[in-house]
Design a protein around this motif. Structure first.
Motif, PDB file in Angstrom:
ATOM      1  N   LEU A   1       7.284   2.347 -18.789  1.00 15.93           N
ATOM      2  CA  LEU A   1       7.173   3.343 -18.386  1.00 15.93           C
ATOM      3  C   LEU A   1       5.635   3.334 -18.965  1.00 15.93           C
ATOM      4  CD1 LEU A   1       9.402   6.252 -18.810  1.00 15.93           C
ATOM      5  CD2 LEU A   1       8.598   5.602 -16.416  1.00 15.93           C
ATOM      6  N   VAL A   2       4.985   2.883 -19.982  1.00 14.76           N
ATOM      7  CA  VAL A   2       3.703   2.806 -20.087  1.00 14.76           C
ATOM      8  C   VAL A   2       2.930   1.876 -19.404  1.00 14.76           C
ATOM      9  CG1 VAL A   2       2.433   2.426 -22.556  1.00 14.76           C
ATOM     10  CG2 VAL A   2       3.738   3.908 -22.761  1.00 14.76           C
ATOM     11  N   SER A   3       3.563   0.882 -19.375  1.00 17.13           N
ATOM     12  CA  SER A   3       2.602  -0.406 -19.020  1.00 17.13           C
ATOM     13  C   SER A   3       2.865   0.114 -17.595  1.00 17.13           C
ATOM     14  CB  SER A   3       3.919  -1.743 -18.450  1.00 17.13           C
ATOM     15  OG  SER A   3       3.496  -2.218 -18.348  1.00 17.13           O
ATOM     16  N   VAL A   4       3.592   0.933 -16.958  1.00 22.97           N
ATOM     17  CA  VAL A   4       3.605   1.165 -15.205  1.00 22.97           C
ATOM     18  C   VAL A   4       2.651   2.026 -15.709  1.00 22.97           C
ATOM     19  CG1 VAL A   4       4.605   1.811 -13.271  1.00 22.97           C
ATOM     20  CG2 VAL A   4       5.684   0.270 -14.671  1.00 22.97           C
ATOM     21  N   ALA A   5       2.271   3.043 -16.383  1.00 23.33           N
ATOM     22  CA  ALA A   5       1.134   3.662 -15.968  1.00 23.33           C
ATOM     23  C   ALA A   5      -0.063   4.016 -16.057  1.00 23.33           C
ATOM     24  CB  ALA A   5       2.087   5.134 -17.412  1.00 23.33           C
ATOM     25  N   ARG A   6       0.014   3.157 -17.121  1.00 23.28           N
ATOM     26  CA  ARG A   6      -1.201   2.648 -17.568  1.00 23.28           C
ATOM     27  C   ARG A   6      -2.242   1.160 -16.151  1.00 23.28           C
ATOM     28  NH1 ARG A   6      -0.510   1.029 -23.426  1.00 23.28           N
ATOM     29  NH2 ARG A   6      -0.998   2.544 -24.253  1.00 23.28           N
ATOM     30  N   SER A   7      -1.316   0.532 -14.389  1.00 24.80           N
ATOM     31  CA  SER A   7      -1.711   0.080 -14.002  1.00 24.80           C
ATOM     32  C   SER A   7      -1.326   0.558 -12.858  1.00 24.80           C
ATOM     33  CB  SER A   7      -0.608  -1.113 -14.073  1.00 24.80           C
ATOM     34  OG  SER A   7       0.233  -1.006 -13.951  1.00 24.80           O
ATOM     35  N   GLU A   8      -0.441   1.859 -12.240  1.00 26.36           N
ATOM     36  CA  GLU A   8      -0.513   2.249 -11.158  1.00 26.36           C
ATOM     37  C   GLU A   8      -1.254   3.323 -11.367  1.00 26.36           C
ATOM     38  OE1 GLU A   8       0.716   0.904  -8.584  1.00 26.36           O
ATOM     39  OE2 GLU A   8       1.165  -1.087 -10.076  1.00 26.36           O
ATOM     40  N   LEU A   9      -1.323   4.494 -12.258  1.00 25.18           N
ATOM     41  CA  LEU A   9      -1.972   5.831 -12.228  1.00 25.18           C
ATOM     42  C   LEU A   9      -3.287   5.379 -12.022  1.00 25.18           C
ATOM     43  CD1 LEU A   9      -0.060   7.750 -15.371  1.00 25.18           C
ATOM     44  CD2 LEU A   9      -0.096   8.162 -13.255  1.00 25.18           C
ATOM     45  N   PRO A  10      -3.584   5.014 -12.159  1.00 21.09           N
ATOM     46  CA  PRO A  10      -5.694   4.931 -11.837  1.00 21.09           C
ATOM     47  C   PRO A  10      -5.863   4.171 -10.486  1.00 21.09           C
ATOM     48  CG  PRO A  10      -5.056   3.774 -13.847  1.00 21.09           C
ATOM     49  CD  PRO A  10      -4.152   3.987 -13.660  1.00 21.09           C
ATOM     50  N   ARG A  11      -4.753   3.665 -10.049  1.00 20.25           N
ATOM     51  CA  ARG A  11      -4.467   2.803  -8.213  1.00 20.25           C
ATOM     52  C   ARG A  11      -4.414   3.791  -7.764  1.00 20.25           C
ATOM     53  NH1 ARG A  11      -1.646  -2.498  -7.541  1.00 20.25           N
ATOM     54  NH2 ARG A  11      -1.417  -1.862  -5.269  1.00 20.25           N
ATOM     55  N   LEU A  12      -3.327   4.687  -8.462  1.00 20.61           N
ATOM     56  CA  LEU A  12      -2.255   6.388  -7.071  1.00 20.61           C
ATOM     57  C   LEU A  12      -3.976   6.339  -7.596  1.00 20.61           C
ATOM     58  CD1 LEU A  12       0.941   5.926  -8.625  1.00 20.61           C
ATOM     59  CD2 LEU A  12       0.538   5.818  -6.324  1.00 20.61           C
ATOM     60  N   THR A  13      -3.886   7.685  -8.356  1.00 17.60           N
ATOM     61  CA  THR A  13      -5.233   8.514  -7.960  1.00 17.60           C
ATOM     62  C   THR A  13      -7.142   7.643  -7.841  1.00 17.60           C
ATOM     63  OG1 THR A  13      -6.276   7.349 -10.235  1.00 17.60           O
ATOM     64  CG2 THR A  13      -4.824   9.262 -10.751  1.00 17.60           C
ATOM     65  N   GLU A  14      -7.087   6.921  -7.118  1.00 15.24           N
ATOM     66  CA  GLU A  14      -8.282   6.265  -6.228  1.00 15.24           C
ATOM     67  C   GLU A  14      -7.456   6.753  -4.970  1.00 15.24           C
ATOM     68  OE1 GLU A  14     -11.576   5.428  -6.939  1.00 15.24           O
ATOM     69  OE2 GLU A  14     -10.924   6.612  -8.871  1.00 15.24           O
ATOM     70  N   GLY A  15      -5.985   6.203  -5.281  1.00 13.61           N
ATOM     71  CA  GLY A  15      -6.251   6.349  -3.641  1.00 13.61           C
ATOM     72  C   GLY A  15      -6.473   7.560  -2.819  1.00 13.61           C
ATOM     73  N   TRP A  16      -5.775   8.475  -3.981  1.00 13.43           N
ATOM     74  CA  TRP A  16      -5.882  10.501  -3.957  1.00 13.43           C
ATOM     75  C   TRP A  16      -6.961  10.189  -3.256  1.00 13.43           C
ATOM     76  CZ3 TRP A  16      -2.233  13.840  -1.661  1.00 13.43           C
ATOM     77  CH2 TRP A  16      -0.901  13.606  -2.152  1.00 13.43           C
ATOM     78  N   ARG A  17      -7.545   9.952  -4.234  1.00 13.26           N
ATOM     79  CA  ARG A  17      -9.543  10.201  -3.776  1.00 13.26           C
ATOM     80  C   ARG A  17     -10.059   9.670  -2.800  1.00 13.26           C
ATOM     81  NH1 ARG A  17     -10.026   9.368  -9.953  1.00 13.26           N
ATOM     82  NH2 ARG A  17     -10.104  10.861 -11.332  1.00 13.26           N
ATOM     83  N   ALA A  18      -9.745   8.705  -2.088  1.00 15.61           N
ATOM     84  CA  ALA A  18     -10.065   8.514  -0.866  1.00 15.61           C
ATOM     85  C   ALA A  18      -9.356   8.684  -0.207  1.00 15.61           C
ATOM     86  CB  ALA A  18      -9.732   6.814  -1.238  1.00 15.61           C
ATOM     87  N   MET A  19      -8.552   9.046  -0.304  1.00 20.22           N
ATOM     88  CA  MET A  19      -7.654   9.996   1.507  1.00 20.22           C
ATOM     89  C   MET A  19      -8.379  11.243   1.327  1.00 20.22           C
ATOM     90  SD  MET A  19      -3.439  10.778   1.923  1.00 20.22           S
ATOM     91  CE  MET A  19      -3.642  11.151  -0.014  1.00 20.22           C
ATOM     92  N   LEU A  20      -8.636  12.280   0.499  1.00 16.47           N
ATOM     93  CA  LEU A  20      -9.362  12.777  -0.077  1.00 16.47           C
ATOM     94  C   LEU A  20     -10.213  13.933   0.440  1.00 16.47           C
ATOM     95  CD1 LEU A  20      -7.410  14.822  -3.488  1.00 16.47           C
ATOM     96  CD2 LEU A  20      -6.736  15.214  -0.613  1.00 16.47           C
ATOM     97  N   GLN A  21     -11.615  12.133   0.186  1.00 19.63           N
ATOM     98  CA  GLN A  21     -12.159  12.605   0.641  1.00 19.63           C
ATOM     99  C   GLN A  21     -12.468  12.078   1.920  1.00 19.63           C
ATOM    100  OE1 GLN A  21     -15.375  12.593  -1.808  1.00 19.63           O
ATOM    101  NE2 GLN A  21     -16.428  12.595   0.489  1.00 19.63           N
ATOM    102  N   ALA A  22     -11.781  11.261   3.056  1.00 18.31           N
ATOM    103  CA  ALA A  22     -11.523  11.668   4.324  1.00 18.31           C
ATOM    104  C   ALA A  22     -11.417  12.729   4.754  1.00 18.31           C
ATOM    105  CB  ALA A  22     -10.971  10.360   4.412  1.00 18.31           C
ATOM    106  N   HIS A  23     -11.139  13.862   3.945  1.00 15.97           N
ATOM    107  CA  HIS A  23     -10.458  15.071   4.758  1.00 15.97           C
ATOM    108  C   HIS A  23     -11.482  16.240   3.933  1.00 15.97           C
ATOM    109  CE1 HIS A  23      -6.854  13.738   6.999  1.00 15.97           C
ATOM    110  NE2 HIS A  23      -7.121  12.800   5.608  1.00 15.97           N
ATOM    111  N   GLU A  24     -12.834  16.020   3.383  1.00 15.60           N
ATOM    112  CA  GLU A  24     -13.265  16.792   3.017  1.00 15.60           C
ATOM    113  C   GLU A  24     -13.946  17.783   4.216  1.00 15.60           C
ATOM    114  OE1 GLU A  24     -15.087  18.017   0.439  1.00 15.60           O
ATOM    115  OE2 GLU A  24     -13.157  17.336  -0.930  1.00 15.60           O
ATOM    116  N   PRO A  25     -13.994  19.073   4.092  1.00 18.62           N
ATOM    117  CA  PRO A  25     -14.867  19.594   5.114  1.00 18.62           C
ATOM    118  C   PRO A  25     -16.275  19.430   5.492  1.00 18.62           C
ATOM    119  CG  PRO A  25     -13.883  20.673   3.326  1.00 18.62           C
ATOM    120  CD  PRO A  25     -13.834  19.898   2.697  1.00 18.62           C
ATOM    121  N   ASP A  26     -16.499  18.968   6.321  1.00 20.48           N
ATOM    122  CA  ASP A  26     -17.602  19.093   6.890  1.00 20.48           C
ATOM    123  C   ASP A  26     -18.609  20.857   6.781  1.00 20.48           C
ATOM    124  OD1 ASP A  26     -17.156  21.334   9.230  1.00 20.48           O
ATOM    125  OD2 ASP A  26     -16.933  19.462  10.418  1.00 20.48           O
TER     126      ASP A  26
END
Length: 137
Positions: free
Chosen positions: A32-57
């Motif tokens: 779990l620690v190994s997966v968390a270290r590799s996958e959490l940054p990828r998942l958070t960047e994915g959320w950030r990219a998706m949310l950036q596309a949905h930022e209000p104008d």
């Protein structure tokens, strides 16, 4: 052809999410620690990219969810789901494994596609899985 490619993309994403969910519930602490270290940054960047596309104008509309004829005021459904799962999710009751399995199966059903049995698979492939519909061109 775009429909087939879209289904391939969606199945690959669902498969990855299923794998991560399975790891979270079944893996030992060191894994779990190994997966968390590799996958959490990828998942958070994915959320950030998706949310950036949905930022209000400047008008307070979601530019991604809005169309020429229908404006979607912020927060759009993407922001609502993000808040529900990332912020308020700790307060929600946990789903049972049976509920999760049912959701996994129902979201992958595509009309006109047949199921593939384990005997029909020729190797490990994200798109050929005995629990998932086969992709046919």
């Amino acid at each position: 052809m775009d429909q087939v490619l879209g289904q391939v993309l969606r199945n690959a994403v669902w498969e990855r999410l299923d794998m991560l969910s399975d790891l979270a519930t079944r893996a030992d602490a060191q894994s779990l620690v190994s997966v968390a270290r590799s996958e959490l940054p990828r998942l958070t960047e994915g959320w950030r990219a998706m949310l950036q596309a949905h930022e209000p104008d400047e008008r307070g509309d979601c530019p991604t969810c809005s169309t020429r004829w229908h404006r979607c005021k912020a927060p759009c459904s993407v922001w609502q789901v993000a808040h529900e799962h990332l912020v308020a999710g700790g307060l929600a009751p946990q789903q049972t494994a049976a509920t999760q399995d049912h959701r996994r199966e129902s979201r992958r059903r595509v009309p006109g596609q047949s199921r593939v049995s384990a005997a029909e698979t020729t190797g490990r492939h994200a798109l050929v899985n005995p629990r998932r519909p086969a992709i046919t061109a």
